[in-house]
Design a protein around this motif. Sequence first.
Motif, PDB file in Angstrom:
ATOM      1  N   ASP A   1       4.486  -4.730 -13.743  1.00 18.08           N
ATOM      2  CA  ASP A   1       4.047  -4.591 -15.139  1.00 18.08           C
ATOM      3  C   ASP A   1       2.532  -4.412 -15.216  1.00 18.08           C
ATOM      4  N   VAL A   2       1.811  -5.172 -14.389  1.00 16.99           N
ATOM      5  CA  VAL A   2       0.348  -5.040 -14.377  1.00 16.99           C
ATOM      6  C   VAL A   2      -0.046  -3.645 -13.898  1.00 16.99           C
ATOM      7  N   LEU A   3       0.595  -3.152 -12.843  1.00 18.63           N
ATOM      8  CA  LEU A   3       0.262  -1.833 -12.313  1.00 18.63           C
ATOM      9  C   LEU A   3       0.585  -0.734 -13.316  1.00 18.63           C
ATOM     10  N   CYS A   4       1.668  -0.889 -14.054  1.00 20.40           N
ATOM     11  CA  CYS A   4       1.990   0.091 -15.099  1.00 20.40           C
ATOM     12  C   CYS A   4       0.924   0.088 -16.193  1.00 20.40           C
TER      13      CYS A   4
ATOM     14  N   ARG B   1      -3.559  -2.646  -0.025  1.00 18.70           N
ATOM     15  CA  ARG B   1      -2.307  -2.116  -0.563  1.00 18.70           C
ATOM     16  C   ARG B   1      -2.520  -1.489  -1.934  1.00 18.70           C
ATOM     17  N   LEU B   2      -3.418  -2.074  -2.707  1.00 17.09           N
ATOM     18  CA  LEU B   2      -3.671  -1.536  -4.043  1.00 17.09           C
ATOM     19  C   LEU B   2      -4.297  -0.145  -3.975  1.00 17.09           C
ATOM     20  N   VAL B   3      -5.112   0.100  -2.966  1.00 16.68           N
ATOM     21  CA  VAL B   3      -5.733   1.421  -2.823  1.00 16.68           C
ATOM     22  C   VAL B   3      -4.673   2.512  -2.837  1.00 16.68           C
ATOM     23  N   ASP B   4      -3.602   2.318  -2.049  1.00 20.43           N
ATOM     24  CA  ASP B   4      -2.529   3.309  -1.994  1.00 20.43           C
ATOM     25  C   ASP B   4      -1.763   3.378  -3.313  1.00 20.43           C
TER      26      ASP B   4
END
Length: 448
Positions: free
Chosen positions: A97-100, A119-122
Amino acid sequence: MVDAQLLLAQRFGHAEFRPLQTRVIEPVLAGRDVLAVLPTGGGKSLCFQVPALLTPGLTLVISPLVALMQDQVTRLVTRGVAAAALNSTLTADEQQDVLCAVAQDRVRMLYLSPERLPRLVDELAARGVRVARLAVDEAHCIVEWGHDFRPSYRALRRCRSALGAPPCIALTGSATPAVRDEIRRSLGFTTTACEIVGSFDRRNLRLEVHRVSSVDHRLTRLVRLVRDTLRPVIVYAPTRGLTEGLARVLREQGVVAAPYHAGLSVEARRSGLEQFLDGRLRVMTATCAFGMGIDKPDIELVVHWNLPSTPESYYQEAGRAGRDGREARCVLLFHPGDGAMPRRQLATTFPKERVLEECWRDPSRRGRLPAAVVAAADRLEAELRPDRGPIDWSGVRRRRREAERRLEAMLGYAGGTRCRRAALLGWFGERVVRCSGCDRCGSGVTRE
């Protein structure tokens, strides 16, 4: 800075910036890399929060502790700021949900640990999200933890490059010139980067060292200090069990106290923090897991149960006293034998090279070694790669010498005869012209 001034008043409720904040925010808004060393209580967070709201795009905030990022995000959200965090307290669905929300440009500041960043970079690349700025809070952790405890801090430069090398601001409350150099190198700062270093001399803080002769004497002194203090108190202790035991003793003396450490449940930590911040809890007995970024301006006394291993950690923690500008005390309880525990910790962090090499050659030896030594062996094996040929121990030896030098500096501060303020601030490269309060110079509060 007119827009920044309006935002400061409307969103954060402050009439004006402090002079050092202005000096930091101006180059940040201009898109320059900035290293800001502002003493505890200097308002470091606003130095990246205000620019994040004034410029388009996402600001990633690297934060060392879950409690710290949760506290800052909660405060920002209550002020109507679109902030979020990615950490271990969220379920997989909550993290999605946060990434969306990030992909839909509904988040301006995203807090996360250095371990989560690669991992967030990708993930950001897959969603087409551009990062406008990188903020590294408590940047001294790059040096203190980057090699031996949290190697992910050493990946920040590579991750920054993978994000397209966005402008970066690094902030800390205590850093020697050598540490500042290391921070700049680790983040890939160029020679055009801006460095702002404030004075470390918090003149309202009275620095004291109280000699103790036994555990009972130490406890008696602590109880007296706490009972003689009317406003909030933090007591720092090295272990979780000790924080709980000290809180229990203080409660038996009629003091409203509670422990705080990483082994407590999330709810217990949150409840204790809320009670301490709103005044229902007068004394917090805590490990070093407590304090970074905690906005509690009226702390009158910070007591260290025993000797911290570095001047940086000591001044970070002691500096949480007196953030409202009123007189406050920073007291270290000291026994000449206090150096034994941090020396044992050093021996665990840096085991003998012979032991490690034998462990790597013959893994069966691991079963006969303490768990902490095995953990150190695994960590250093990943760093040094003995399977690739001769081992280069130079970096490990250098880090051990630096750690030993920090410990000797703390022992010199506690056991020496010179001005406490001059000894402590001298470590950070600052000369003290006049002591405004310490037990050596006579202008501080002296106890028997």
